[in-house]
Design a protein around this motif. Sequence first.
Motif, PDB file in Angstrom:
ATOM      1  N   ARG A  44       0.753 -12.609   7.552  1.00  0.00           N
ATOM      2  CA  ARG A  44       1.331 -13.139   8.789  1.00  0.00           C
ATOM      3  C   ARG A  44       2.609 -13.909   8.475  1.00  0.00           C
ATOM      4  N   PHE A  45       2.526 -14.767   7.468  1.00  0.00           N
ATOM      5  CA  PHE A  45       3.699 -15.550   7.088  1.00  0.00           C
ATOM      6  C   PHE A  45       4.817 -14.651   6.580  1.00  0.00           C
ATOM      7  N   LEU A  46       4.475 -13.697   5.721  1.00  0.00           N
ATOM      8  CA  LEU A  46       5.490 -12.833   5.139  1.00  0.00           C
ATOM      9  C   LEU A  46       6.177 -11.992   6.213  1.00  0.00           C
ATOM     10  N   SER A  47       5.419 -11.469   7.167  1.00  0.00           N
ATOM     11  CA  SER A  47       6.029 -10.675   8.229  1.00  0.00           C
ATOM     12  C   SER A  47       6.955 -11.524   9.093  1.00  0.00           C
ATOM     13  N   THR A  48       6.559 -12.781   9.347  1.00  0.00           N
ATOM     14  CA  THR A  48       7.412 -13.683  10.117  1.00  0.00           C
ATOM     15  C   THR A  48       8.729 -13.953   9.394  1.00  0.00           C
ATOM     16  N   ALA A  49       8.630 -14.194   8.082  1.00  0.00           N
ATOM     17  CA  ALA A  49       9.837 -14.479   7.294  1.00  0.00           C
ATOM     18  C   ALA A  49      10.777 -13.285   7.255  1.00  0.00           C
ATOM     19  N   LEU A  50      10.240 -12.074   7.038  1.00  0.00           N
ATOM     20  CA  LEU A  50      11.092 -10.887   6.984  1.00  0.00           C
ATOM     21  C   LEU A  50      11.708 -10.585   8.348  1.00  0.00           C
ATOM     22  N   HIS A  51      10.961 -10.819   9.403  1.00  0.00           N
ATOM     23  CA  HIS A  51      11.493 -10.649  10.755  1.00  0.00           C
ATOM     24  C   HIS A  51      12.692 -11.565  10.966  1.00  0.00           C
ATOM     25  N   ARG A  52      12.572 -12.786  10.520  1.00  0.00           N
ATOM     26  CA  ARG A  52      13.655 -13.756  10.668  1.00  0.00           C
ATOM     27  C   ARG A  52      14.886 -13.339   9.856  1.00  0.00           C
ATOM     28  N   VAL A  53      14.675 -12.887   8.642  1.00  0.00           N
ATOM     29  CA  VAL A  53      15.789 -12.547   7.754  1.00  0.00           C
ATOM     30  C   VAL A  53      16.513 -11.286   8.208  1.00  0.00           C
ATOM     31  N   TYR A  54      15.770 -10.243   8.549  1.00  0.00           N
ATOM     32  CA  TYR A  54      16.382  -8.951   8.866  1.00  0.00           C
ATOM     33  C   TYR A  54      16.635  -8.744  10.358  1.00  0.00           C
ATOM     34  N   GLY A  55      16.034  -9.565  11.193  1.00  0.00           N
ATOM     35  CA  GLY A  55      16.177  -9.349  12.623  1.00  0.00           C
ATOM     36  C   GLY A  55      15.418  -8.135  13.114  1.00  0.00           C
ATOM     37  N   ALA A  56      14.501  -7.634  12.318  1.00  0.00           N
ATOM     38  CA  ALA A  56      13.674  -6.482  12.674  1.00  0.00           C
ATOM     39  C   ALA A  56      12.242  -6.771  12.246  1.00  0.00           C
ATOM     40  N   LYS A  57      11.296  -6.434  13.102  1.00  0.00           N
ATOM     41  CA  LYS A  57       9.896  -6.637  12.766  1.00  0.00           C
ATOM     42  C   LYS A  57       9.472  -5.665  11.670  1.00  0.00           C
ATOM     43  N   PRO A  58       8.699  -6.112  10.693  1.00  0.00           N
ATOM     44  CA  PRO A  58       8.300  -5.238   9.588  1.00  0.00           C
ATOM     45  C   PRO A  58       7.113  -4.339   9.914  1.00  0.00           C
ATOM     46  N   ILE A  59       7.019  -3.265   9.162  1.00  0.00           N
ATOM     47  CA  ILE A  59       5.838  -2.408   9.121  1.00  0.00           C
ATOM     48  C   ILE A  59       4.951  -2.909   7.983  1.00  0.00           C
ATOM     49  N   ILE A  60       3.648  -2.990   8.227  1.00  0.00           N
ATOM     50  CA  ILE A  60       2.698  -3.359   7.176  1.00  0.00           C
ATOM     51  C   ILE A  60       1.873  -2.132   6.807  1.00  0.00           C
ATOM     52  N   LEU A  61       1.868  -1.793   5.534  1.00  0.00           N
ATOM     53  CA  LEU A  61       1.093  -0.675   5.008  1.00  0.00           C
ATOM     54  C   LEU A  61       0.027  -1.231   4.068  1.00  0.00           C
ATOM     55  N   LEU A  62      -1.227  -0.934   4.359  1.00  0.00           N
ATOM     56  CA  LEU A  62      -2.338  -1.402   3.518  1.00  0.00           C
ATOM     57  C   LEU A  62      -3.132  -0.196   3.053  1.00  0.00           C
ATOM     58  N   ASP A  63      -3.008   0.137   1.767  1.00  0.00           N
ATOM     59  CA  ASP A  63      -3.672   1.298   1.195  1.00  0.00           C
ATOM     60  C   ASP A  63      -5.029   0.894   0.621  1.00  0.00           C
ATOM     61  N   GLU A  64      -6.014   1.779   0.793  1.00  0.00           N
ATOM     62  CA  GLU A  64      -7.379   1.559   0.299  1.00  0.00           C
ATOM     63  C   GLU A  64      -7.938   0.221   0.795  1.00  0.00           C
ATOM     64  N   TYR A  65      -7.774  -0.006   2.086  1.00  0.00           N
ATOM     65  CA  TYR A  65      -8.248  -1.250   2.692  1.00  0.00           C
ATOM     66  C   TYR A  65      -9.753  -1.448   2.505  1.00  0.00           C
ATOM     67  N   ASP A  66     -10.491  -0.339   2.355  1.00  0.00           N
ATOM     68  CA  ASP A  66     -11.951  -0.404   2.336  1.00  0.00           C
ATOM     69  C   ASP A  66     -12.547  -0.571   0.949  1.00  0.00           C
ATOM     70  N   THR A  67     -11.753  -0.464  -0.108  1.00  0.00           N
ATOM     71  CA  THR A  67     -12.295  -0.570  -1.463  1.00  0.00           C
ATOM     72  C   THR A  67     -13.055  -1.880  -1.696  1.00  0.00           C
ATOM     73  N   PRO A  68     -12.510  -3.042  -1.322  1.00  0.00           N
ATOM     74  CA  PRO A  68     -13.284  -4.281  -1.527  1.00  0.00           C
ATOM     75  C   PRO A  68     -14.601  -4.284  -0.765  1.00  0.00           C
ATOM     76  N   MET A  69     -14.615  -3.670   0.429  1.00  0.00           N
ATOM     77  CA  MET A  69     -15.831  -3.684   1.235  1.00  0.00           C
ATOM     78  C   MET A  69     -16.913  -2.800   0.614  1.00  0.00           C
ATOM     79  N   GLN A  70     -16.491  -1.675   0.038  1.00  0.00           N
ATOM     80  CA  GLN A  70     -17.445  -0.808  -0.647  1.00  0.00           C
ATOM     81  C   GLN A  70     -18.095  -1.553  -1.816  1.00  0.00           C
ATOM     82  N   GLU A  71     -17.267  -2.236  -2.595  1.00  0.00           N
ATOM     83  CA  GLU A  71     -17.786  -2.978  -3.742  1.00  0.00           C
ATOM     84  C   GLU A  71     -18.703  -4.110  -3.289  1.00  0.00           C
ATOM     85  N   ALA A  72     -18.336  -4.766  -2.184  1.00  0.00           N
ATOM     86  CA  ALA A  72     -19.158  -5.860  -1.672  1.00  0.00           C
ATOM     87  C   ALA A  72     -20.528  -5.354  -1.228  1.00  0.00           C
TER      88      ALA A  72
END
Length: 312
Positions: free
Chosen positions: A152-180
């Motif tokens: 959340r913080f990083l996207s806010t900072a990049l939005h401020r710097v570039y004047g464009a909202k960022p895209i967030i890409l999260l690969d293998e989001y489920d790996t920690p949940m499988q292990e848990a």
Amino acid sequence: SLGIGDFGRMRASNYFYIDKTAFIREWWEKAALVTVLTRPRRFGKSLMIDTVERFFTVAESNQEALFGDLEVWSSEKMRRVAGKIPVIRLSFSGVKAPTFEEARDLIVLALRELFGKFPFLTTAPELDDEERAYFAAFGLSSNPALIKYSLRFLSTALHRVYGAKPIILLDEYDTPMQEAWLNGYWDQLAQFVRAFMNLSFKDNPSLERALLTGITRVSKESIFSDLNNPDVITVLSDEYQTAFGFTEAEVAEAMKEYGLNDLDDVKIWYDGFAFGSVKGIYNPWSVTNYLKKKRLAPYLSDDAINESRYVA
């Protein structure tokens, strides 16, 4: 190439590549704020994440060289947004741990590596002194609240710097949940990840789009409970049916290029996946191994054995 998920390297080295960039246009035009997309292992998810990042990111300056002869570049609308959007890319592929504490520490390390890609934020004039101090704290602290708030913080900072909202890409989001689930700390991690996901993707005013990929669907009640209707695409969905994996026509064309003509045998060995209403989708890992080695073999079997523990 085998095991290379770097789109730029594949293109620069002229490796065998089947154009799947139509996915980028389809995903962009659908305009879902948060997309959760699942496909089996070895179907090119990480390569696609890298491809999406390369297309949009302001950190890449040669989009036309990379994409000029590919399908996505034929769209004028897509050419206008190429290289114009900051991208935050994170992978949980390495978050495999026997305890919650170790899993959380691995997530922290992945986030620290991510923040290290944006060192200019520590001196960015678009941020005030307190925000720049927060950025430094995110990079050094293991405070659970700071970690949950990090994207959340990083996207806010990049939005401020570039004047464009960022895209967030999260690969293998489920790996920690499988292990848990396998190691008995599901409730602890689910609580942690739920807060992380909600702060990153729910009502985030600095989020342009988000794409999460994995091999399994984790129920909304577990970690997406507060998100506003994420677009969940599973193997049963009709969207993006041919974006991952090779169609029979693509396999036949590739075999022709490599001077091979035993499509019937290849079909017996590797044709067996169906996404949505489309049947006859070939696993890219098996087909690419076959094209490289010119020998039919169960190339996916070791991976299947390794991942069978996730099937219950």
